[in-house]
Write a protein that holds these residues in place. Structure first.
Motif, PDB file in Angstrom:
ATOM      1  N   MET A 114       7.721 -20.212  18.407  1.00  0.00           N
ATOM      2  CA  MET A 114       7.106 -20.915  17.284  1.00  0.00           C
ATOM      3  C   MET A 114       6.546 -22.248  17.788  1.00  0.00           C
ATOM      4  N   ASN A 115       5.248 -22.463  17.655  1.00  0.00           N
ATOM      5  CA  ASN A 115       4.677 -23.721  18.110  1.00  0.00           C
ATOM      6  C   ASN A 115       3.510 -24.137  17.217  1.00  0.00           C
ATOM      7  N   LEU A 116       3.056 -25.345  17.451  1.00  0.00           N
ATOM      8  CA  LEU A 116       1.931 -25.911  16.715  1.00  0.00           C
ATOM      9  C   LEU A 116       0.865 -26.294  17.736  1.00  0.00           C
ATOM     10  N   VAL A 117      -0.358 -25.842  17.503  1.00  0.00           N
ATOM     11  CA  VAL A 117      -1.439 -26.109  18.454  1.00  0.00           C
ATOM     12  C   VAL A 117      -2.657 -26.647  17.716  1.00  0.00           C
ATOM     13  N   LEU A 118      -3.169 -27.788  18.160  1.00  0.00           N
ATOM     14  CA  LEU A 118      -4.423 -28.341  17.671  1.00  0.00           C
ATOM     15  C   LEU A 118      -5.423 -28.294  18.817  1.00  0.00           C
ATOM     16  N   GLN A 119      -6.588 -27.695  18.559  1.00  0.00           N
ATOM     17  CA  GLN A 119      -7.610 -27.561  19.588  1.00  0.00           C
ATOM     18  C   GLN A 119      -8.892 -28.249  19.149  1.00  0.00           C
ATOM     19  N   ASN A 120      -9.306 -29.241  19.915  1.00  0.00           N
ATOM     20  CA  ASN A 120     -10.579 -29.941  19.719  1.00  0.00           C
ATOM     21  C   ASN A 120     -10.780 -30.394  18.267  1.00  0.00           C
ATOM     22  N   ILE A 121      -9.713 -30.902  17.657  1.00  0.00           N
ATOM     23  CA  ILE A 121      -9.771 -31.297  16.256  1.00  0.00           C
ATOM     24  C   ILE A 121     -10.605 -32.565  16.085  1.00  0.00           C
ATOM     25  N   GLY A 122     -11.467 -32.544  15.086  1.00  0.00           N
ATOM     26  CA  GLY A 122     -12.269 -33.718  14.756  1.00  0.00           C
ATOM     27  C   GLY A 122     -12.398 -33.862  13.249  1.00  0.00           C
ATOM     28  N   ARG A 123     -12.345 -35.106  12.782  1.00  0.00           N
ATOM     29  CA  ARG A 123     -12.531 -35.380  11.354  1.00  0.00           C
ATOM     30  C   ARG A 123     -13.342 -36.654  11.217  1.00  0.00           C
ATOM     31  N   ARG A 124     -14.408 -36.554  10.443  1.00  0.00           N
ATOM     32  CA  ARG A 124     -15.246 -37.730  10.239  1.00  0.00           C
ATOM     33  C   ARG A 124     -15.436 -37.996   8.761  1.00  0.00           C
ATOM     34  N   PHE A 125     -15.691 -39.251   8.433  1.00  0.00           N
ATOM     35  CA  PHE A 125     -16.068 -39.666   7.092  1.00  0.00           C
ATOM     36  C   PHE A 125     -17.447 -40.299   7.216  1.00  0.00           C
ATOM     37  N   GLY A 126     -18.436 -39.615   6.668  1.00  0.00           N
ATOM     38  CA  GLY A 126     -19.811 -40.041   6.891  1.00  0.00           C
ATOM     39  C   GLY A 126     -20.146 -39.831   8.354  1.00  0.00           C
ATOM     40  N   ARG A 127     -20.612 -40.877   9.012  1.00  0.00           N
ATOM     41  CA  ARG A 127     -20.942 -40.781  10.433  1.00  0.00           C
ATOM     42  C   ARG A 127     -19.810 -41.262  11.331  1.00  0.00           C
ATOM     43  N   ASN A 128     -18.737 -41.746  10.725  1.00  0.00           N
ATOM     44  CA  ASN A 128     -17.632 -42.314  11.500  1.00  0.00           C
ATOM     45  C   ASN A 128     -16.557 -41.273  11.768  1.00  0.00           C
ATOM     46  N   TRP A 129     -16.272 -41.044  13.041  1.00  0.00           N
ATOM     47  CA  TRP A 129     -15.209 -40.117  13.428  1.00  0.00           C
ATOM     48  C   TRP A 129     -13.874 -40.830  13.381  1.00  0.00           C
ATOM     49  N   ILE A 130     -12.958 -40.304  12.575  1.00  0.00           N
ATOM     50  CA  ILE A 130     -11.615 -40.865  12.459  1.00  0.00           C
ATOM     51  C   ILE A 130     -10.712 -40.272  13.537  1.00  0.00           C
ATOM     52  N   VAL A 131     -10.899 -38.989  13.798  1.00  0.00           N
ATOM     53  CA  VAL A 131     -10.202 -38.283  14.877  1.00  0.00           C
ATOM     54  C   VAL A 131     -11.249 -37.460  15.609  1.00  0.00           C
ATOM     55  N   ARG A 132     -11.202 -37.450  16.937  1.00  0.00           N
ATOM     56  CA  ARG A 132     -12.235 -36.732  17.688  1.00  0.00           C
ATOM     57  C   ARG A 132     -11.653 -36.143  18.961  1.00  0.00           C
ATOM     58  N   HIS A 133     -12.015 -34.870  19.240  1.00  0.00           N
ATOM     59  CA  HIS A 133     -11.622 -34.182  20.477  1.00  0.00           C
ATOM     60  C   HIS A 133     -10.118 -34.245  20.707  1.00  0.00           C
ATOM     61  N   LEU A 134      -9.352 -33.959  19.657  1.00  0.00           N
ATOM     62  CA  LEU A 134      -7.903 -34.078  19.749  1.00  0.00           C
ATOM     63  C   LEU A 134      -7.288 -32.719  20.075  1.00  0.00           C
ATOM     64  N   ASP A 135      -6.622 -32.647  21.223  1.00  0.00           N
ATOM     65  CA  ASP A 135      -5.898 -31.444  21.659  1.00  0.00           C
ATOM     66  C   ASP A 135      -4.419 -31.784  21.731  1.00  0.00           C
ATOM     67  N   LEU A 136      -3.609 -30.911  21.147  1.00  0.00           N
ATOM     68  CA  LEU A 136      -2.182 -31.209  21.054  1.00  0.00           C
ATOM     69  C   LEU A 136      -1.404 -29.912  20.910  1.00  0.00           C
ATOM     70  N   GLU A 137      -0.290 -29.806  21.612  1.00  0.00           N
ATOM     71  CA  GLU A 137       0.609 -28.658  21.442  1.00  0.00           C
ATOM     72  C   GLU A 137       2.043 -29.160  21.354  1.00  0.00           C
ATOM     73  N   VAL A 138       2.746 -28.713  20.321  1.00  0.00           N
ATOM     74  CA  VAL A 138       4.151 -29.073  20.123  1.00  0.00           C
ATOM     75  C   VAL A 138       4.957 -27.788  20.175  1.00  0.00           C
ATOM     76  N   GLY A 139       5.931 -27.741  21.056  1.00  0.00           N
ATOM     77  CA  GLY A 139       6.670 -26.516  21.290  1.00  0.00           C
ATOM     78  C   GLY A 139       7.815 -26.289  20.327  1.00  0.00           C
ATOM     79  N   GLU A 140       8.479 -25.166  20.484  1.00  0.00           N
ATOM     80  CA  GLU A 140       9.606 -24.784  19.638  1.00  0.00           C
ATOM     81  C   GLU A 140      10.745 -25.783  19.773  1.00  0.00           C
ATOM     82  N   GLY A 141      11.196 -26.326  18.647  1.00  0.00           N
ATOM     83  CA  GLY A 141      12.293 -27.266  18.653  1.00  0.00           C
ATOM     84  C   GLY A 141      11.976 -28.620  19.257  1.00  0.00           C
ATOM     85  N   GLU A 142      10.700 -28.909  19.456  1.00  0.00           N
ATOM     86  CA  GLU A 142      10.305 -30.184  20.059  1.00  0.00           C
ATOM     87  C   GLU A 142       9.896 -31.186  18.991  1.00  0.00           C
TER      88      GLU A 142
END
Length: 322
Positions: A1-29
């Motif tokens: 069981m894990n959580l994986v974020l791949q190339n996540i980006g979120r913008r409001f208008g033209r402003n990127w709040i989160v960009r190119h976010l890669d993250l993996e959280v493992g089981e029990g971590e």
């Protein structure tokens, strides 16, 4: 069981709040998102929970792509900064309400609530209302409610920021034990580096919507990959010497040593910290901070040096490690 974020980006208008976010959280971590206000920590948490939608990238929980799945169907256990308890309901009723909404039979609701009350050592408080509880007890009720969701992922958003310092210190080991006894990945959002280092297996230091560095607390402290991480991690803050030939030299306060040769300093201020003392010093290299044993007598003028292997060096232009 894990959580994986791949190339996540979120913008409001033209402003990127989160960009190119890669993250993996493992089981029990437990992974802490740490950074200053506005760095994207809470936005990242909202994206994982489904309370906000990314403009790019994907989110996978336990092997299933949940990028467009509604929050209620993601099986997320959330604990917020505010306890969000219904004031007119008892502790038992607050915990049972979510099960009732999901259509769990009354007999099963009673058994499951009783079980989590015992786990959280809240049995004697079952018939009390939130106003009759201490801050720590309310936080345990909020965590118990998250446990009852049988979540695939835990998301904790500044869960102890409303508690006083002593209560945070008392509750921290209990909270860490409870959230890490299962197999679920845990995301712990905080601006408090001491809390992040105490709670998490790894820490992702965020800056301007991106991850500056990710690693264990020890890795971030002893091997910062950027000037930002070196300055953000560690209290008292690391000493920075003026750039020479494009290089900024940095040294932790505890690594400064009294010496017969070195940088001449004048004692400006002293803080007693129990077993140690923090010295604020003035030198021709700028202000310096030094940690040393409290029993050492420090004169008004001293000279300081340090071992070369304890020094960190960073590029003055890019801020990257040399």
């Amino acid at each position: 069981m894990n959580l994986v974020l791949q190339n996540i980006g979120r913008r409001f208008g033209r402003n990127w709040i989160v960009r190119h976010l890669d993250l993996e959280v493992g089981e029990g971590e437990c992974l802490a998102l740490l950074g200053p206000s506005g760095c994207g920590k809470s936005t990242t948490l909202r994206l994982i929970a489904g309370l906000d939608q990314p403009n790019e990238g994907s989110i996978t929980i336990a092997g299933e792509d949940v990028t467009t799945v509604s929050p209620v169907d993601r099986r997320i256990g959330m604990v917020f900064q505010s306890y969000a308890l219904f004031p007119h309901l008892t502790v038992f009723a607050n915990l049972a309400l979510g099960l009732q909404v999901r259509g769990i039979a009354a007999s099963d609701r009673k058994q499951r609530v009783a079980s989590v009350l015992a786990l959280m050592q809240l049995e004697d408080l079952a018939e009390r209302h939130p106003a009759e509880l201490s801050g720590g007890q309310r936080q345990r009720v909020a965590l118990a409610r998250a446990l009852l969701r049988d979540p695939l992922v835990y998301l904790l958003d500044e869960p102890m920021s409303n508690l006083d310092a002593q209560l945070r210190e008392d509750l921290r080991p209990q909270l860490r034990h409870l959230i890490l006894q299962g197999s679920q990945p845990v995301i712990y959002v905080t601006h408090d580096q001491h809390e992040a280092m105490a709670m998490a297996h790894r820490i992702a230091v965020m800056r301007d919507g991106k991850i500056e560095q990710i690693g264990t607390p020890q890795e971030l402290y002893h091997n910062p990959l950027s000037l930002f991480v070196a300055s953000f991690i560690g209290r008292p803050q690391i000493n920075l010497l003026p750039a020479e030939s494009g290089i900024i030299r940095a040294i932790r306060p505890e690594h400064l040593q009294l010496s017969s040769e070195g940088i001449a300093c004048r004692l400006v201020y002293r803080e007693w910290l129990g077993t140690s003392q923090l010295l604020i010093l003035e030198s021709d290299r700028g202000p310096l901070r030094m940690l040393c044993a409290s029993e050492i007598t420090i004169p008004e003028t001293i000279k300081l040096n340090w071992s070369p292997e304890k020094e960190h060096q960073f590029d003055a232009s890019s801020g990257g490690r040399c």
